[in-house]
Design an enzyme around this catalytic site. Structure first.
Site, mmCIF file in Angstrom:
data_model
loop_
_atom_site.group_PDB
_atom_site.id
_atom_site.type_symbol
_atom_site.label_atom_id
_atom_site.label_comp_id
_atom_site.label_asym_id
_atom_site.label_seq_id
_atom_site.Cartn_x
_atom_site.Cartn_y
_atom_site.Cartn_z
ATOM 1 N N ASP A 187 165.598 14.596 46.619
ATOM 2 C CA ASP A 187 165.478 13.198 45.504
ATOM 3 C C ASP A 187 166.281 12.352 46.243
ATOM 4 O O ASP A 187 167.153 11.431 45.558
ATOM 5 C CB ASP A 187 166.070 13.708 44.171
ATOM 6 C CG ASP A 187 165.095 14.643 43.370
ATOM 7 O OD1 ASP A 187 165.545 15.610 42.781
ATOM 8 O OD2 ASP A 187 163.925 14.535 43.762
HETATM 9 N N1 LIG Z 1 161.950 18.547 49.897
HETATM 10 C C1 LIG Z 1 161.800 17.921 48.597
HETATM 11 N N2 LIG Z 1 160.614 18.563 47.565
HETATM 12 C C2 LIG Z 1 160.704 17.890 46.671
HETATM 13 C C3 LIG Z 1 161.347 16.588 46.226
HETATM 14 C C4 LIG Z 1 162.119 16.284 47.179
HETATM 15 O O1 LIG Z 1 162.851 15.147 46.883
HETATM 16 N N3 LIG Z 1 162.394 16.933 48.561
HETATM 17 N N4 LIG Z 1 161.352 16.214 44.947
HETATM 18 C C5 LIG Z 1 160.913 17.234 44.085
HETATM 19 C C6 LIG Z 1 160.525 16.834 42.564
HETATM 20 N N5 LIG Z 1 161.750 17.416 41.590
HETATM 21 C C7 LIG Z 1 162.449 16.356 40.868
HETATM 22 O O2 LIG Z 1 161.784 15.168 41.001
HETATM 23 C C8 LIG Z 1 162.123 18.809 41.706
HETATM 24 C C9 LIG Z 1 161.127 19.649 41.635
HETATM 25 C C10 LIG Z 1 161.458 21.149 41.608
HETATM 26 C C11 LIG Z 1 162.636 21.517 41.695
HETATM 27 C C12 LIG Z 1 163.106 22.962 41.724
HETATM 28 O O3 LIG Z 1 164.270 23.448 41.436
HETATM 29 N N6 LIG Z 1 161.889 23.744 41.743
HETATM 30 C C13 LIG Z 1 162.165 25.221 41.896
HETATM 31 C C14 LIG Z 1 160.816 26.047 41.253
HETATM 32 C C15 LIG Z 1 160.756 25.522 39.968
HETATM 33 C C16 LIG Z 1 159.473 26.125 39.093
HETATM 34 O O4 LIG Z 1 159.070 27.317 39.768
HETATM 35 O O5 LIG Z 1 159.174 25.944 38.019
HETATM 36 C C17 LIG Z 1 161.818 25.551 43.509
HETATM 37 O O6 LIG Z 1 161.315 24.801 44.277
HETATM 38 O O7 LIG Z 1 162.560 26.696 43.665
HETATM 39 C C18 LIG Z 1 163.738 20.549 41.757
HETATM 40 C C19 LIG Z 1 163.460 19.197 41.722
HETATM 41 C C20 LIG Z 1 159.622 17.778 44.402
HETATM 42 N N7 LIG Z 1 159.743 18.537 45.732
#
Ligand SMILES: Nc1nc2c(c(=O)[nH]1)N[C@@H](CN(C=O)c1ccc(C(=O)N[C@@H](CCC(=O)O)C(=O)O)cc1)CN2
Length: 307
Positions: free
Chosen positions: A252
């Site tokens: 983000d």
């Molecule tokens: N490398 C990046 N990936 C993503 C970004 C980014 O800026 N850089 N933005 C996110 C979107 N997001 C908030 O807007 C966000 C999405 C997911 C997570 C998170 O903690 N996901 C967990 C799994 C959650 C689940 O399985 O329900 C994870 O990936 O381990 C935090 C922020 C999109 N991706």
């Protein structure tokens, strides 16, 4: 002789091009460029357009005093162009090399191809699909991918291919390879994360630099990461918002494309934030997609220039 704007001093070029020589149905083009700023750069490339008979219909420029970069976006048509577009491309490429210019130049009707990525929430997806179908978004949606199968019926109602790519901690690398393969097969120009709730790996972010866009459900830089509405409510904010940004390895923190906010007061609960926020997120992401589709967004060292 001072360069004055008094109409009495304007030179009137009587050598009008006869209307009969104009193409009846001209093709529209858009040229967006970035190069090191210097005296005369605008004269050089607008001179090149003029020499080739490009008829300019919209133009905007910006010179950044901090990064010393020059940015410009020009819409033009070929009503007076006698050379082929390919010839113009060749000649412009020569000038671009000389001016160390990065640029995008394409016919307007050649719409950018988008692959959408979703998880379970459908508010951003709905907005993009509705605006695409109405023609408000000048894009081609080549598919929707998701780590869940919930939104397949909605997507297939629009006749768009749906790709269910389940993910787990163990299978994340393979799943990201599937995403890359899909982008390659469909020739997608951009990957739009429409509430896709998975963090993209550093390597995928690197491969998709400048081509992956996310909607974050807060007015960044406040409340990065997961559950931003809960964070905002705990902080007692008086506005909530959404931010559309390019995706980078720093969660983000990618270059911001556009943001929207809406006032809230002490009576609003977190679920009220979510209801208000969903509308803001959907319209903010759609605005960002339109700006990118119209080639109005240029990266500028961690920020963006919107032309
Ligand atoms: N490398 C990046 N990936 C993503 C970004 C980014 O800026 N850089 N933005 C996110 C979107 N997001 C908030 O807007 C966000 C999405 C997911 C997570 C998170 O903690 N996901 C967990 C799994 C959650 C689940 O399985 O329900 C994870 O990936 O381990 C935090 C922020 C999109 N991706």
């Amino acid at each position: 002789m001072p360069c004055v704007l008094d109409p009495a001093h304007w030179s009137h070029d009587s050598a009008e091009v006869p209307a009969s020589m104009e193409k009846p149905n001209p093709t529209q083009f858009v040229l967006t460029l970035k190069c090191p700023d210097r005296l005369g750069v605008m004269a050089r490339y607008s001179g090149c357009l003029h020499q080739h008979g490009a008829f300019i219909t919209e133009v905007s420029h910006y010179g950044d005093p901090d990064t010393k970069a020059f940015f410009s976006r020009t819409e033009f048509d070929d009503r007076h162009m006698e050379c082929t577009f390919e010839q113009f491309l060749t000649d412009f490429a020569e000038l671009a090399h000389e001016l160390d210019m990065e640029y995008q130049l394409r016919p307007v009707q050649q719409k950018p191809k988008l692959m959408l990525a979703v998880s379970r929430d459908d508010h951003c997806l709905n907005m993009l699909l509705t605006k695409w179908r109405s023609g408000a978004l000048p894009v081609e949606i080549v598919g929707v991918l998701s780590n869940h199968d919930d939104l397949r019926p909605l997507v297939e109602w629009y006749g768009i291919p749906y790709h269910h790519l389940p993910i787990s901690k163990e299978t994340k690398p393979q799943q990201e390879e599937q995403i890359l393969a899909l982008l390659q097969q469909t020739q997608a120009d951009y990957l739009i994360l429409a509430r896709y709730m998975q963090i993209l790996s550093d390597s995928l972010c690197e491969k998709l630099e400048g081509r992956a866009i996310n909607i974050h459900h807060s007015f960044l830089p406040s409340f990065k990461g997961a559950k931003p509405y809960h964070q905002a409510h705990k902080r007692g904010v008086k506005v909530i918002g959404a931010t559309a940004h390019f995706v980078t390895a720093d969660l983000d923190e990618g270059p911001i494309i556009c943001q929207e906010v809406k006032s809230v007061d002490h009576r609003a609960t977190v679920s009220r934030y979510v209801h208000i926020g969903h509308d803001i997120e959907a319209i903010t992401l759609a605005d960002a997609v339109r700006l990118v589709a119209e080639q109005r967004v240029v990266l500028n060292e961690g920020r963006t220039v919107i032309l």
